[in-house]
Scaffold this motif. Structure first.
Motif, PDB file in Angstrom:
ATOM      1  N   ARG A  39      52.844 -65.524 -85.638  1.00 38.10           N
ATOM      2  CA  ARG A  39      52.342 -64.432 -86.471  1.00 38.10           C
ATOM      3  C   ARG A  39      53.343 -63.286 -86.541  1.00 38.10           C
ATOM      4  O   ARG A  39      53.574 -62.699 -87.600  1.00 38.10           O
ATOM      5  N   GLU A  40      53.978 -62.975 -85.401  1.00 38.26           N
ATOM      6  CA  GLU A  40      54.939 -61.880 -85.372  1.00 38.26           C
ATOM      7  C   GLU A  40      56.168 -62.172 -86.231  1.00 38.26           C
ATOM      8  O   GLU A  40      56.726 -61.270 -86.862  1.00 38.26           O
TER       9      GLU A  40
ATOM     10  N   ALA B 181      55.207 -61.381 -89.670  1.00 38.88           N
ATOM     11  CA  ALA B 181      55.120 -59.930 -89.847  1.00 38.88           C
ATOM     12  C   ALA B 181      56.506 -59.323 -90.043  1.00 38.88           C
ATOM     13  O   ALA B 181      56.685 -58.376 -90.828  1.00 38.88           O
TER      14      ALA B 181
ATOM     15  N   LYS C 233      57.490 -59.285 -93.462  1.00 39.22           N
ATOM     16  CA  LYS C 233      56.561 -58.495 -94.294  1.00 39.22           C
ATOM     17  C   LYS C 233      55.395 -59.346 -94.801  1.00 39.22           C
ATOM     18  O   LYS C 233      54.832 -59.080 -95.872  1.00 39.22           O
ATOM     19  N   ILE C 234      55.026 -60.388 -94.042  1.00 40.33           N
ATOM     20  CA  ILE C 234      53.863 -61.200 -94.385  1.00 40.33           C
ATOM     21  C   ILE C 234      52.807 -60.957 -93.317  1.00 40.33           C
ATOM     22  O   ILE C 234      53.005 -61.294 -92.144  1.00 40.33           O
ATOM     23  N   THR C 235      51.721 -60.333 -93.719  1.00 41.42           N
ATOM     24  CA  THR C 235      50.670 -60.001 -92.761  1.00 41.42           C
ATOM     25  C   THR C 235      49.605 -61.096 -92.769  1.00 41.42           C
ATOM     26  O   THR C 235      49.034 -61.403 -93.825  1.00 41.42           O
ATOM     27  N   MET C 236      49.344 -61.669 -91.601  1.00 46.42           N
ATOM     28  CA  MET C 236      48.346 -62.729 -91.488  1.00 46.42           C
ATOM     29  C   MET C 236      47.519 -62.529 -90.233  1.00 46.42           C
ATOM     30  O   MET C 236      48.036 -62.055 -89.215  1.00 46.42           O
ATOM     31  N   THR C 237      46.258 -62.929 -90.313  1.00 40.67           N
ATOM     32  CA  THR C 237      45.457 -63.024 -89.104  1.00 40.67           C
ATOM     33  C   THR C 237      45.833 -64.299 -88.369  1.00 40.67           C
ATOM     34  O   THR C 237      46.511 -65.178 -88.928  1.00 40.67           O
TER      35      THR C 237
END
Length: 360
Positions: free
Chosen positions: A257-258, A261, A264-268
């Motif tokens: 996930r990091e 991020a 610049k891709i935000t994911m749960t």
């Protein structure tokens, strides 16, 4: 007193073993360095090309390998040799492999005083964490008496082919898993082609346990002539292992996930897991062609497997009409330890369902 059914006990053993191996800090998790960047993009493209190319017969024959052999030992009945050869992968794939993985290694246990055309040879592929030849040689060794040779391929990223920074079987990037699989397929197909055209073996087969069974399924599917295909304790896709089974607890979801991020891709975390499913769907064997002789496909699955659910085995059997599933009582770990006899029986029976090469 609480009574635990035997099947439940096997299932519990899988989860206890999994908790020790995958939920503790003893070893680093899988994919601690992320997705693999450029390598992942490359591999997704190359793997997607696999299906139409192979179905149309445009990728055969594979590069012919010529292993350089040395004799380890020999008796009156058998010889064990070890060999090395350069991976036959295309330039793009070979360049993506770590330098340590580009030289392939095999062990070959062959009956003596039997002409090759009267023998069979089975290529044994590695399950997760199987870094040496020993376990697979023990599995295949007794089959020498039935004129069945055993060839054991050391996987890329394992054993002497393991990258310097990798610890144990914990692959550093998601792309490493796809690369390991594609290279294993290419090397196995080239070895089977060599056994056929150069050595003249009368029958060939391919088997593997767990991850090795997935790769064996792919090799058997893509081979243009009938080979016995023998997946043991094996899912239909790596999605099952890393997104549904116990290995999901040993995966570095936060690191994955990091990395997104940072791009610049935000994911749960749930969305990260869904992305993993999409990537690993490339390993879904139900998308592969039906093997040339599905009667010679025998799956051996465990009734209480904590790593591989029953539905996964049955999905592949349904996709390959004519194949057989045999069930052994146990879990993933206990069956791996206790049911080698059933695995050997499946090897013998699968080979018996093939005709000798002269009549193909």
């Amino acid at each position: 007193m609480v009574t635990i059914k035997l099947g439940m006990l096997h299932y519990v053993i899988d989860h206890v073993y999994g908790a020790f191996m995958h939920r503790t800090k003893i070893t680093q998790p899988f994919f601690s360095r992320g997705w693999g960047g450029h390598n992942l993009e490359l591999l997704e493209r190359i793997v997607k090309q696999l299906f139409p190319l192979e179905v149309q017969g445009q990728n055969w024959p594979p590069p012919l390998v010529r292993p350089v052999w040395k004799t380890v030992w020999e008796t009156k009945t058998a010889t064990l040799r070890e060999g090395v050869f350069q991976t036959p992968c295309c330039h793009e794939l070979a360049a993506a492999l770590p330098p340590e993985s580009r030289t392939a290694r095999v062990a070959w246990l062959v009956p003596k005083n039997v002409p090759p055309q009267k023998m069979a040879c089975v290529v044994h592929l590695a399950g997760t964490g199987d870094h040496t030849y020993d376990r697979r040689l023990r599995l295949g060794g007794p089959l020498v008496k039935q004129n069945i040779a055993t060839m054991v391929l050391e996987s890329p990223f394992y054993g002497q082919r393991r990258p310097f920074l990798q610890r144990g079987a914990r692959l550093l990037c998601v792309s490493d898993l796809l690369l390991l699989g594609r290279a294993t397929i290419e090397e196995s197909r080239s070895l089977i082609h060599w056994l056929d055209t150069e050595e003249g073996f009368g029958k060939m087969g391919v088997c593997g346990l767990s991850m090795g069974g997935v790769h064996a399924s792919m090799v058997g599917s893509l081979h243009p002539t009938p080979v016995a295909t023998l997946p043991f304790l094996s899912p239909h896709s790596a999605v099952v292992a890393f997104c549904e089974g116990i290995l999901k607890y040993g995966t570095a979801w936060e690191a994955l996930r990091e990395e997104l991020a940072a791009e610049k891709i935000t994911m749960t975390l749930d969305e990260v897991r869904e992305r993993m499913r999409n990537v690993l769907s490339l390993t879904d064997v139900t998308r592969f062609p039906i093997p040339k002789n599905p009667d010679a496909v025998i799956f051996v699955a465990a009734t209480d497997d904590g790593y591989i659910p029953k539905h996964s085995v049955l999905e592949l059997q349904k996709a390959w009409p004519g194949s057989e599933v045999r069930w052994v009582t146990g879990g993933h770990v206990s069956s791996f330890l206790l049911h080698n006899g059933e695995f050997r029986r499946a090897i013998v029976d699968g080979l018996d369902r093939l005709e000798w090469k002269e009549s193909w």
